[in-house]
Design an enzyme around this catalytic site. Structure first.
Site, PDB file in Angstrom:
ATOM      1  CE  LYS A  53      -3.691  -2.754   2.367  1.00 33.84           C
ATOM      2  NZ  LYS A  53      -4.378  -2.698   3.589  1.00 33.84           N
ATOM      3  CD  GLN A  97      -2.915  -3.935   6.553  1.00 34.14           C
ATOM      4  OE1 GLN A  97      -3.035  -3.458   5.816  1.00 34.14           O
ATOM      5  NE2 GLN A  97      -4.185  -5.628   6.031  1.00 34.14           N
ATOM      6  CG  ASP A 120      -9.862  -0.268   4.835  1.00 31.55           C
ATOM      7  OD1 ASP A 120      -9.344  -0.562   3.569  1.00 31.55           O
ATOM      8  OD2 ASP A 120      -8.835  -0.231   5.640  1.00 31.55           O
TER       9      ASP A 120
END
Ligand code: NAP
Length: 286
Positions: A53, A97, A120
Site C-alpha cells: 500500500k 491494518q 477502508d
C-alpha cells in the site's frame, strides 16, 4: 479460453489518471494527500500488505505515515493515536491494518476513526451509507470488483449474480453493490445447501470464501463471468492462489480474473482513490 480481466492493467491505468489528478490538486491546495496507517505486530501478511500500500501510495503522490507498534500495545494507546489523527487536518485517511491482536477490540477501534477519514469504508456510518444509498466511502475490494466488471463493459443490469461469502468487508457489500446495479443477487455461505445448484445459475459469479481453488468447473455456467476475490496459499505449492480452480474454470466461462493480478491490485487502487476523495472533501470543508 475465457478473456482474462487483468486487475494489474486496470489498476495501472486508474493509478496513472489518479497521479495526474493528485498532481493538479496538490498545487491547488498546496499540499499532497496524506494517509496514516496503523500497523500492530509483525504478522508477515500484514507487513507485506502495508508495504504494498505504501509503495502504491508513493507512486501516485500520496504521503504515507506508518505507525508500527509492538503487539503488546494497549487499546488505550491505539485509541489515543486515532484521536490525534482524527484531529490532524493534514491527515486525510486513516487505515488500521487488520487483523489486530485479540486484546484490542477491532470494532471499537474502527468506530473511533472519523467516518470522513475511514478510507477502508468499514466504519458503521459508511456501511450504513452504502445500505441507505447515501454518500459515503465504499469498501475497497467490492468497489474494485465493480470497476473490473465496468472495465470490460460487462452488463450487470438484469443479470443473475451469485456471491459466495457473506463477510462484512467483502461478500455483503459486494452483494449490495451488485443489487444497486440492478443484478438479481443470491448470497451463499457455509450453510448453503447444494451450492453447485446455485452457482451454476450465475451469469456473474463472485468467489469470496477463502478456500483455495474451491470453485470447480462443474459449479460454473457456460459463458459466466467469474471474479475471484480469494487470496489463499495453495496447499500443494504454497503459492498465492484464489478461490477458483482457474485452469479448469477458465475453459468454461467468458471472463475470469486471476490470482495474483486480479482483484488484489484493484483493492489497493480503490484505497488510493478513496484517500484522494477524502482529501478533496477535507479541503472543500476548509
Ligand atoms: P471471511 O470473513 O472468512 O468470510 C468467508 C465467507 O465465506 C463466510 O461468509 C463463509 O460463510 C463463506 N464460506 C466459507 N466456506 C464456505 C463454503 N464451503 N461454501 C460457501 N461459503 C463458504 O473471508 P473474507 O474476509 O470475506 O475474505 C474472503 C477471501 O477473500 C479470503 O481468501 C481473503 O483472503 C480474500 N480477500 C482478498 C482481498 C483482495 O484484495 N484480493 C481482500 C479481502 C479479502 P459463513 O458466513 O457461513 O461462515
Amino acid at each position: 479460453m475465457a478473456i482474462i480481466i487483468s486487475g494489474t492493467n486496470v489498476a495501472k491505468a486508474r493509478k496513472e489518471r489518479l497521479k495526474e489528478e493528485i498532481s493538479l490538486s496538490s498545487k491547488l491546495y498546496n499540499r499532497s494527500p496524506k494517509l496514516a496507517v496503523i500497523l500492530v505486530g509483525n504478522d508477515v501478511g500484514s507487513l507485506s500488505y502495508v508495504k504494498g500500500k505504501a509503495k502504491a501510495a508513493s507512486e501516485v503522490g500520496i504521503l504515507i505515515d506508518t505507525y508500527h507498534y509492538e503487539k503488546s500495545i494497549t487499546e488505550e494507546e491505539i485509541v489515543k493515536k486515532i484521536d490525534e489523527l482524527n484531529n490532524d487536518s493534514t491527515v486525510d485517511g486513516i487505515l488500521v491494518q487488520l487483523p489486530l491482536p485479540k486484546h484490542i477490540r477491532t470494532d471499537v477501534v474502527i468506530e473511533l476513526i472519523s467516518p470522513k477519514k475511514d478510507v477502508d469504508g468499514f466504519h458503521p456510518r459508511n456501511v450504513a451509507s452504502l445500505y441507505l444509498k447515501q454518500e459515503g466511502i465504499l469498501p475497497c475490494t467490492p468497489k474494485g470488483v465493480i470497476a473490473l466488471l465496468d472495465s470490460e463493459n460487462i452488463e450487470i443490469d438484469g443479470k443473475r449474480a451469485v456471491v459466495v461469502g457473506r463477510s462484512n468487508i467483502v461478500g455483503m457489500p459486494m452483494a449490495k453493490m451488485l443489487l444497486d446495479r440492478n443484478a438479481t443477487v443470491t448470497i451463499c455461505h457455509s450453510h448453503t445447501k447444494n451450492l453447485q445448484d446455485v452457482t451454476k445459475n450465475a451469469d456473474i459469479l463472485i468467489a469470496a470464501l477463502g478456500k483455495a481453488k474451491f470453485i470447480k468447473e462443474n459449479m460454473v455456467k457456460d459463458g459466466a463471468v467469474v471474479i475471484d476475490v480469494g487470496a489463499n496459499r495453495d496447499p500443494e505449492t504454497n503459492k498465492l492462489c484464489g478461490d477458483v480452480d482457474f485452469v479448469n474454470v477458465s475453459n468454461k466461462c467468458s471472463y475470469i480474473t486471476k490470482v495474483p493480478g486480479g482483484v488484489g491490485p484493484m483493492t489497493i487502487c480503490c484505497l488510493l482513490e478513496n484517500t484522494y476523495i477524502a482529501y478533496l472533501n477535507n479541503n472543500r470543508r476548509k
